[in-house]
Structure formats: C-alpha cells, structure tokens
Design an enzyme around this catalytic site. Structure first.
Site, mmCIF file in Angstrom:
data_model
loop_
_atom_site.group_PDB
_atom_site.id
_atom_site.type_symbol
_atom_site.label_atom_id
_atom_site.label_comp_id
_atom_site.label_asym_id
_atom_site.label_seq_id
_atom_site.Cartn_x
_atom_site.Cartn_y
_atom_site.Cartn_z
ATOM 1 N N ASP A 1 0.769 -1.161 0.032
ATOM 2 C CA ASP A 1 0.104 -0.158 0.149
ATOM 3 C C ASP A 1 1.012 1.265 0.068
ATOM 4 O O ASP A 1 1.951 1.212 0.671
ATOM 5 C CB ASP A 1 -0.904 0.078 1.143
ATOM 6 C CG ASP A 1 -1.922 -1.100 1.366
ATOM 7 O OD1 ASP A 1 -2.301 -1.477 0.053
ATOM 8 O OD2 ASP A 1 -2.453 -1.446 2.230
ATOM 9 N N TYR B 1 6.135 -8.146 8.536
ATOM 10 C CA TYR B 1 6.022 -6.739 8.790
ATOM 11 C C TYR B 1 6.126 -6.427 10.092
ATOM 12 O O TYR B 1 6.026 -7.098 11.093
ATOM 13 C CB TYR B 1 4.605 -6.671 8.469
ATOM 14 C CG TYR B 1 4.072 -6.890 7.088
ATOM 15 C CD1 TYR B 1 4.085 -6.174 6.019
ATOM 16 C CD2 TYR B 1 3.617 -8.240 6.729
ATOM 17 C CE1 TYR B 1 3.694 -6.367 4.758
ATOM 18 C CE2 TYR B 1 3.339 -8.548 5.510
ATOM 19 C CZ TYR B 1 3.079 -7.550 4.535
ATOM 20 O OH TYR B 1 2.925 -8.004 3.200
ATOM 21 N N ASP C 1 -6.380 1.974 7.427
ATOM 22 C CA ASP C 1 -5.113 2.516 7.717
ATOM 23 C C ASP C 1 -5.263 4.072 7.637
ATOM 24 O O ASP C 1 -6.419 4.578 7.708
ATOM 25 C CB ASP C 1 -4.092 1.925 6.656
ATOM 26 C CG ASP C 1 -4.421 2.674 5.311
ATOM 27 O OD1 ASP C 1 -5.232 3.304 4.931
ATOM 28 O OD2 ASP C 1 -3.790 1.839 4.342
ATOM 29 N N ARG D 1 -3.922 -4.683 7.189
ATOM 30 C CA ARG D 1 -4.765 -3.531 7.792
ATOM 31 C C ARG D 1 -6.047 -4.408 8.456
ATOM 32 O O ARG D 1 -6.756 -3.788 9.325
ATOM 33 C CB ARG D 1 -5.223 -2.916 6.518
ATOM 34 C CG ARG D 1 -4.230 -1.945 5.929
ATOM 35 C CD ARG D 1 -5.071 -1.129 4.828
ATOM 36 N NE ARG D 1 -4.932 -1.914 3.693
ATOM 37 C CZ ARG D 1 -5.817 -1.899 2.640
ATOM 38 N NH1 ARG D 1 -6.854 -1.125 2.788
ATOM 39 N NH2 ARG D 1 -5.745 -2.430 1.506
#
Length: 351
Positions: free
Chosen positions: A56, A84, A98, A205
């Site tokens: 993203d 992540y 987000d 997310r």
C-alpha cells in the site's frame, strides 16, 4: 522525474539495460508499487519490470522486482510468506483500515483500559485468537475485483462492498513494545507495535481492524513496514535513491553495465529447493523434456544443505517447484513433480 513522497529525487534513464534478475527495493512511503515499477523501468532501461506483490502507498519496505527474464520468476515468488512491523491504533476506525483513510469513528479504547492502564491480558487474548489459520475478510478498500471492478473504486463511489473471506495463516503476531495510551480527538486510544509473520494474501490492515473489533472498539494501522518476502529481507533492500545514484554514476562511463541485480541463479537458489542435473538431464530440460520425479533424493532446501523433507509447497497455488541447476551451477529451469515425473514449468535457459 520526481516521484511522490521523495521530493527532488531525479530518476535518470539508464544507458544500459539491466541484466536479468531481481531487485529488492525499500519502497518509500507515499509511493504505490506501480510508482516503483515505473521508475525502475526508466533506471533499468527496459519495460520488462514487474513486482512480486504490492505494498500500500502508506507502507514501506521490501518490494521484490523482476527485471527481464526474472519477471517470469515472480509468479512463483508471489506466494512466499511475508513479515512486517506495524503499529495498530485501537479505539479509532478509518474507511481504509489504515491512516490513509478518512476517520469514521473514534470510540476510544475504553474496553482495553483498566484503572487508566492498558489491560495487556485482554490484548493478548485477542491477539491469540488471530494467530494460526484464520478466515479473514480483506479490507473493503483493496485491489480485489468485484464483478470486474476494483473494490476500492466501488467504495470511493459510495457503494457498500462485501468481500468474501479467505483462508490465511498468521504464523506469528507479537507485541514488541509496551502499548501506549494517547488522547486523540478527545478520546483515549491505544497504540500497539507488533511484528507479523503471515502467509501470502494476508491484509495486515484487516488484522488491525479485527483486533479492534475483538476488543469491543475499533482499530486501524498507523504504520506498516514489510521486512521480508520469502528469503529476501530489508538487509538486501536498496532505497530508490541508491538505485538512481548507481545509474547516474554510469552516465559518463564508457561501457555502462546497468543496474546490479540479484542474478537468476542467486534468486532461484535462495527461494527454492535445488536439484543438480547432469549434462544429459540439462539438455533434456532445456528443450522441455520430463525427468524422473525429483522426490527428496539429492534435493537441497532453498539456500541450505540437503534437506530430507525435500521441496516445500508454494502458497500461490502452484505445485512445489525445484530450481534445476546445470553441472556448472547456473539455473536452467524450475521443475514440478506431477504424475510421476519432474516437469519443467519454467525454462530459464532454453536450448
């Protein structure tokens, strides 16, 4: 040529086409994955550049690109596990799950607070329920197509989008720092730093959203950084500015060589189990002929010594593949066992 999020960065056009291989890029915040691909095409002096899974715009970190023939490897890298670091804000929701999206509610993190302190036991119980194989509904503002149109386009036009749940696996989901209670828009929210290791197709997310829901409030991501795609990590990732500087440094050099890449052989042996061929097998594979099934004998796990468990499965829906190496050590093809034979599914060095 200036890209969003990196004011003043000049992207020179490469004078030599980059060799076939992978580029592991540290994507800057504010860029789409396509922004990185477009600028790499200019730097690498070729249109043949693709990526092995999007990030993203808000996110940073590891984006694996294929250049030239290596774009054909990307299909088999898309299914790799990802890792992540992220920050989840509990007590506030957004349209996109987000920080890029419009805030839709700020109920605060009251259910997670006890006498003014964060209830870490309740937080851990909610995290535990999200670990392992789970059924996850992707974020509505996503690139998933619904009747031929991207979900995010439908949401932005005011449509209600209900996406189907998908099976994903959360291998690890751990808090990495004490949660922080902060006041936002007149409400107390809680920021939680986490590390996530997950299967391909996972929306971090959506994890943030579902964690908030499980705790009786709401949640969204305020930060996301991808630290690993399969065997490729931040330690190998190069900022776009470094790539641009490398190309610029070749501007006045006689015989420019183009961007340095991870070679096809380096990439294949890092990502897949290895099968070493003799000369006759190499000739056969280069023209697409089958070999006896790979099984487990003589196979080394990706980047390791021989592994008696043999090839590992690919999570992108492909059969398990093995990197077939010629006697001199260069990669010839990817092989997959099917119907009792090892079949070339991708020939990288045809006859």
């Amino acid at each position: 040529m200036t890209a969003p999020g990196t004011t003043g960065l000049d992207i020179p056009r490469g004078r030599a086409t980059a060799p076939d291989g992978l580029l592991v890029v540290d994507k800057p915040q504010g860029w789409t994955s396509h922004d990185v691909v477009a600028r790499t095409r200019r730097l690498a002096a070729t249109k043949k550049v693709g990526h092995a899974g999007t990030l993203d715009p808000m996110a940073t970190g590891v984006l694996v690109l294929g250049v030239g023939r290596a774009t054909r490897l990307l299909t088999y890298l898309v299914g790799a596990d990802k890792e992540y670091t992220a920050t989840v804000r509990l007590g506030q929701t957004t349209l996109t799950d987000d920080a890029e999206g419009e805030v839709t509610a700020t109920p605060g993190a009251g259910p997670l607070l006890w006498a003014g302190a964060v209830d870490c036991a309740a937080l851990e119980r909610a995290l535990a329920a999200l670990r392992g194989p789970i059924s996850q509904v992707p974020s509505a503002v996503s690139a998933i197509k619904v009747d031929g149109r991207r979900a995010y386009a439908r949401v932005r036009q005011g449509e209600e989008v209900a996406l189907a749940a998908r099976a994903v696996t959360i291998h690890s989901l751990e808090v990495t720092a004490p949660p922080r209670a902060v006041e936002v828009s007149g409400a107390v929210v809680v920021d939680v730093d986490v590390d996530v290791v997950c299967s391909s197709g996972t929306y971090v997310r959506a994890l943030a959203r579902d964690l908030g829901t499980a705790l009786g409030t709401g949640g969204h991501l305020t930060a996301l950084r991808r630290t690993r795609v399969g065997p490729f990590t931040l330690a190998q990732a190069r900022p776009v500015a470094d790539l641009a500087a490398e190309v610029a440094a070749q501007g006045d050099v006689a015989g420019p060589v183009g961007l340095r890449t991870v070679t096809l052989t380096e990439a294949a042996t890092a990502a897949f189990p290895v099968r070493r061929l003799d000369e006759a097998q190499t000739r056969a594979v280069r023209v697409g002929k089958f070999l006896p099934a790979t099984g487990t004998a003589g196979v080394a796990a990706a980047g390791q010594a021989p592994d008696p468990e043999g090839p590992t499965s690919n999570r992108a829906g492909h059969p398990p593949v093995t990197a077939a190496l010629a006697p001199d050590g260069h990669v010839v093809a990817l092989l997959a066992d099917r119907d009792g034979a090892a079949r070339p599914v991708l020939v990288l060095d045809p006859a």
